[in-house]
Design a protein around this motif. Structure first.
Motif, PDB file in Angstrom:
ATOM      1  N   ARG A  19      49.831  47.087 114.374  1.00 58.65           N
ATOM      2  CA  ARG A  19      50.654  46.431 113.714  1.00 58.65           C
ATOM      3  C   ARG A  19      50.642  46.181 111.917  1.00 58.65           C
ATOM      4  O   ARG A  19      50.110  46.304 112.157  1.00 58.65           O
ATOM      5  CB  ARG A  19      50.682  44.926 114.690  1.00 58.65           C
ATOM      6  N   GLY A  20      52.415  45.813 111.994  1.00 58.54           N
ATOM      7  CA  GLY A  20      52.457  45.562 110.239  1.00 58.54           C
ATOM      8  C   GLY A  20      51.836  47.151 109.862  1.00 58.54           C
ATOM      9  O   GLY A  20      52.190  48.186 110.040  1.00 58.54           O
ATOM     10  N   ILE A  21      51.136  47.185 108.499  1.00 56.13           N
ATOM     11  CA  ILE A  21      50.762  47.460 107.773  1.00 56.13           C
ATOM     12  C   ILE A  21      49.985  49.299 108.228  1.00 56.13           C
ATOM     13  O   ILE A  21      49.903  50.106 107.617  1.00 56.13           O
ATOM     14  CB  ILE A  21      49.991  47.763 106.056  1.00 56.13           C
ATOM     15  N   GLY A  22      48.855  48.373 109.316  1.00 54.35           N
ATOM     16  CA  GLY A  22      48.476  50.038 109.459  1.00 54.35           C
ATOM     17  C   GLY A  22      48.994  50.752 110.076  1.00 54.35           C
ATOM     18  O   GLY A  22      48.720  52.135 110.793  1.00 54.35           O
ATOM     19  N   ALA A 188      56.697  41.990 103.950  1.00 50.19           N
ATOM     20  CA  ALA A 188      57.740  41.367 104.848  1.00 50.19           C
ATOM     21  C   ALA A 188      56.914  42.262 106.309  1.00 50.19           C
ATOM     22  O   ALA A 188      57.434  43.263 107.145  1.00 50.19           O
ATOM     23  CB  ALA A 188      58.996  41.980 105.154  1.00 50.19           C
ATOM     24  N   THR A 189      55.755  42.008 107.295  1.00 49.53           N
ATOM     25  CA  THR A 189      55.530  41.663 108.339  1.00 49.53           C
ATOM     26  C   THR A 189      55.857  40.628 109.240  1.00 49.53           C
ATOM     27  O   THR A 189      56.231  39.737 109.007  1.00 49.53           O
ATOM     28  CB  THR A 189      54.706  42.685 108.116  1.00 49.53           C
ATOM     29  N   GLU A 190      54.980  40.868 110.269  1.00 52.14           N
ATOM     30  CA  GLU A 190      54.817  39.705 111.355  1.00 52.14           C
ATOM     31  C   GLU A 190      54.543  38.759 111.344  1.00 52.14           C
ATOM     32  O   GLU A 190      54.512  37.906 111.189  1.00 52.14           O
ATOM     33  CB  GLU A 190      54.521  40.053 112.763  1.00 52.14           C
ATOM     34  N   LEU A 191      53.134  38.629 110.216  1.00 54.32           N
ATOM     35  CA  LEU A 191      52.375  37.886 110.010  1.00 54.32           C
ATOM     36  C   LEU A 191      52.786  37.010 108.206  1.00 54.32           C
ATOM     37  O   LEU A 191      52.963  36.027 108.168  1.00 54.32           O
ATOM     38  CB  LEU A 191      50.766  38.564 108.894  1.00 54.32           C
ATOM     39  N   SER A 192      54.015  37.672 107.993  1.00 58.00           N
ATOM     40  CA  SER A 192      54.033  36.801 106.581  1.00 58.00           C
ATOM     41  C   SER A 192      55.753  36.574 106.849  1.00 58.00           C
ATOM     42  O   SER A 192      55.950  35.894 106.015  1.00 58.00           O
ATOM     43  CB  SER A 192      54.403  37.930 105.418  1.00 58.00           C
ATOM     44  N   GLY A 200      61.944  27.692  99.764  1.00 57.54           N
ATOM     45  CA  GLY A 200      60.970  27.505  98.523  1.00 57.54           C
ATOM     46  C   GLY A 200      60.115  29.083  98.277  1.00 57.54           C
ATOM     47  O   GLY A 200      60.481  28.686  96.462  1.00 57.54           O
ATOM     48  N   PHE A 201      59.369  28.999  99.007  1.00 54.64           N
ATOM     49  CA  PHE A 201      58.349  29.818  98.528  1.00 54.64           C
ATOM     50  C   PHE A 201      59.220  31.131  98.025  1.00 54.64           C
ATOM     51  O   PHE A 201      58.370  31.862  97.417  1.00 54.64           O
ATOM     52  CB  PHE A 201      57.459  30.433 100.296  1.00 54.64           C
ATOM     53  N   MET A 202      59.895  32.087  98.930  1.00 52.56           N
ATOM     54  CA  MET A 202      60.580  32.685  98.319  1.00 52.56           C
ATOM     55  C   MET A 202      61.302  32.995  97.531  1.00 52.56           C
ATOM     56  O   MET A 202      60.963  34.023  96.395  1.00 52.56           O
ATOM     57  CB  MET A 202      61.368  33.158  99.859  1.00 52.56           C
ATOM     58  N   ARG A 204      60.440  31.604  94.558  1.00 52.17           N
ATOM     59  CA  ARG A 204      59.366  31.417  94.040  1.00 52.17           C
ATOM     60  C   ARG A 204      59.069  33.227  93.717  1.00 52.17           C
ATOM     61  O   ARG A 204      58.907  33.218  92.222  1.00 52.17           O
ATOM     62  CB  ARG A 204      58.328  30.028  93.751  1.00 52.17           C
ATOM     63  N   ARG A 205      58.647  32.913  94.815  1.00 49.71           N
ATOM     64  CA  ARG A 205      57.827  34.426  94.562  1.00 49.71           C
ATOM     65  C   ARG A 205      58.916  35.329  94.125  1.00 49.71           C
ATOM     66  O   ARG A 205      58.567  36.175  93.581  1.00 49.71           O
ATOM     67  CB  ARG A 205      57.125  34.790  96.357  1.00 49.71           C
ATOM     68  N   MET A 206      59.947  35.631  94.317  1.00 52.18           N
ATOM     69  CA  MET A 206      60.602  36.445  94.223  1.00 52.18           C
ATOM     70  C   MET A 206      61.144  36.774  92.667  1.00 52.18           C
ATOM     71  O   MET A 206      61.074  37.991  92.421  1.00 52.18           O
ATOM     72  CB  MET A 206      61.600  36.651  95.379  1.00 52.18           C
ATOM     73  N   SER A 207      60.674  35.602  92.226  1.00 52.68           N
ATOM     74  CA  SER A 207      61.570  35.471  91.152  1.00 52.68           C
ATOM     75  C   SER A 207      60.232  35.846  90.264  1.00 52.68           C
ATOM     76  O   SER A 207      60.462  36.343  88.883  1.00 52.68           O
ATOM     77  CB  SER A 207      61.575  33.833  90.337  1.00 52.68           C
ATOM     78  N   MET A 208      59.187  35.939  90.882  1.00 50.80           N
ATOM     79  CA  MET A 208      58.141  36.691  89.811  1.00 50.80           C
ATOM     80  C   MET A 208      58.392  37.985  90.480  1.00 50.80           C
ATOM     81  O   MET A 208      56.356  38.895  89.815  1.00 50.80           O
ATOM     82  CB  MET A 208      56.792  36.028  90.426  1.00 50.80           C
ATOM     83  N   THR A 209      58.494  38.763  90.489  1.00 52.46           N
ATOM     84  CA  THR A 209      58.654  40.570  91.604  1.00 52.46           C
ATOM     85  C   THR A 209      60.143  40.582  90.824  1.00 52.46           C
ATOM     86  O   THR A 209      60.957  40.562  90.773  1.00 52.46           O
ATOM     87  CB  THR A 209      58.687  40.016  92.681  1.00 52.46           C
ATOM     88  N   PRO A 210      59.932  42.134  89.689  1.00 47.25           N
ATOM     89  CA  PRO A 210      60.918  42.749  89.067  1.00 47.25           C
ATOM     90  C   PRO A 210      62.519  43.231  90.326  1.00 47.25           C
ATOM     91  O   PRO A 210      62.754  43.206  89.832  1.00 47.25           O
ATOM     92  CB  PRO A 210      60.206  43.518  88.191  1.00 47.25           C
ATOM     93  N   LEU A 211      61.320  43.533  91.086  1.00 48.81           N
ATOM     94  CA  LEU A 211      62.756  44.410  92.466  1.00 48.81           C
ATOM     95  C   LEU A 211      63.178  42.857  93.453  1.00 48.81           C
ATOM     96  O   LEU A 211      63.925  43.666  93.601  1.00 48.81           O
ATOM     97  CB  LEU A 211      61.984  45.040  92.868  1.00 48.81           C
ATOM     98  N   ARG A 212      62.890  41.661  93.124  1.00 44.46           N
ATOM     99  CA  ARG A 212      63.575  41.150  93.574  1.00 44.46           C
ATOM    100  C   ARG A 212      63.271  40.780  95.251  1.00 44.46           C
ATOM    101  O   ARG A 212      64.320  40.261  95.737  1.00 44.46           O
ATOM    102  CB  ARG A 212      64.582  40.662  93.136  1.00 44.46           C
ATOM    103  N   ARG A 213      62.426  41.298  95.619  1.00 46.50           N
ATOM    104  CA  ARG A 213      62.568  41.387  96.930  1.00 46.50           C
ATOM    105  C   ARG A 213      60.745  42.103  97.955  1.00 46.50           C
ATOM    106  O   ARG A 213      59.994  42.279  96.586  1.00 46.50           O
ATOM    107  CB  ARG A 213      63.367  42.559  97.782  1.00 46.50           C
ATOM    108  N   PRO A 214      60.550  41.922  98.731  1.00 47.94           N
ATOM    109  CA  PRO A 214      59.665  41.662  99.492  1.00 47.94           C
ATOM    110  C   PRO A 214      59.106  43.286 100.309  1.00 47.94           C
ATOM    111  O   PRO A 214      60.237  43.801  99.483  1.00 47.94           O
ATOM    112  CB  PRO A 214      59.400  40.934 100.447  1.00 47.94           C
ATOM    113  N   GLY A 215      58.108  44.198  99.736  1.00 45.03           N
ATOM    114  CA  GLY A 215      57.887  45.598 100.318  1.00 45.03           C
ATOM    115  C   GLY A 215      57.861  45.374 101.874  1.00 45.03           C
ATOM    116  O   GLY A 215      58.040  44.675 102.124  1.00 45.03           O
TER     117      GLY A 215
END
Length: 252
Positions: A19-22, A188-192, A200-202, A204-215
């Motif tokens: 699953r996921g990244i693996g 972005a995986t099942e676990l996340s 709220g988390f997203m 904050r986190r996306m404001s810290m990520t220049p591409l403004r999205r999850p991988g």
């Protein structure tokens, strides 16, 4: 297929690949022409994904040295050689500050996330070298490169993984074995899923990520294919960060 990324005829092991990244890494290696042994601690999941990908599967609890040895032997018997190792299996453990850490949980996180990679590399790299060389990719994490008040043993273990890649690159380079780490950021995986649903988390986190999205898992898999293939033939001892720029930003 671009010859720089062609893995035709190569044989690989990917731990934690149901699953996921693996799984994304396993699928990408297969798409590049490699034969891949699928593995996770869950026998049913391993058999299912192996069947879906048309590849051999071997269940393995990476905290068990005997099962790791059996995984390598199974892979050699199934594929006839070994060219690529991807150590991906891991657990997050309990969140919280080190001041409140559960040392039993700490021991399990370190065993699965770091110790298993040491053992697996010691088992597999001699076979990769004997076949003329190849590559090992150790999955670390962005959390190992930044301070964090809640990610404790996981971050510490992943920092060890990145250092393990550097040490093994020095040890095995003369035998044509390249060893690198990959450090995913927020993917972005099942676990996340719960975090992805937390507005709220997203924010904050996306404001810290220049591409403004999850991988995506596929984007991490692309980095792994690069490191496994001729395109990465002169890259060793490196920690390739796949994080949309989170590590380098000041949050602006």
């Amino acid at each position: 297929m671009n010859a720089l990324f062609d893995l035709s005829g190569k044989a690989a092991i990917v731990t934690g690949s149901t699953r996921g990244i693996g799984r994304a890494i396993a699928e990408a290696l297969v798409a590049a022409g490699a034969r891949v042994v699928i593995s996770s601690e869950d026998a049913a999941d391993t058999a299912r994904v192996a069947a879906e990908l048309g590849m051999p599967g071997c269940a393995c609890d990476v905290a068990d040295d005997l099962q790791l040895a059996a995984l390598v032997e199974f892979s050699l018997a199934s594929l006839g050689r070994l060219d690529v190792l991807v150590c991906n299996a891991g657990i997050t453990g309990k969140a919280g500050p080190f001041a409140e850490i559960d040392m039993d949980d700490y021991a399990r996180v370190m065993a699965i996330n770091l110790r298993s990679q040491v053992v697996m590399c010691n088992l597999a790299l001699p076979h990769i070298a004997a076949g003329g060389g190849g590559a090992a990719i150790l999955v670390a994490s962005l959390s190992a490169l930044r301070g964090n008040g809640r990610i404790n043993a996981y971050a510490l273990a992943k920092a060890g993984v990145a250092q393990l890649a550097r040490n093994l690159a020095v040890e095995w380079g003369p035998r044509a074995v390249r060893v690198n780490a990959v450090s995913p950021g927020f993917i972005a995986t099942e676990l996340s899923g719960p975090l992805l649903a937390d507005e709220g988390f997203m924010a904050r986190r996306m404001s810290m990520t220049p591409l403004r999205r999850p991988g995506t898992p596929a984007e991490v898999a692309g980095a792994a294919v690069f490191l496994a293939s001729p395109a990465g033939g002169f890259v060793t001892g490196h920690n390739l960060v796949v994080d949309g720029g989170t590590l380098v930003t000041d949050g602006s």
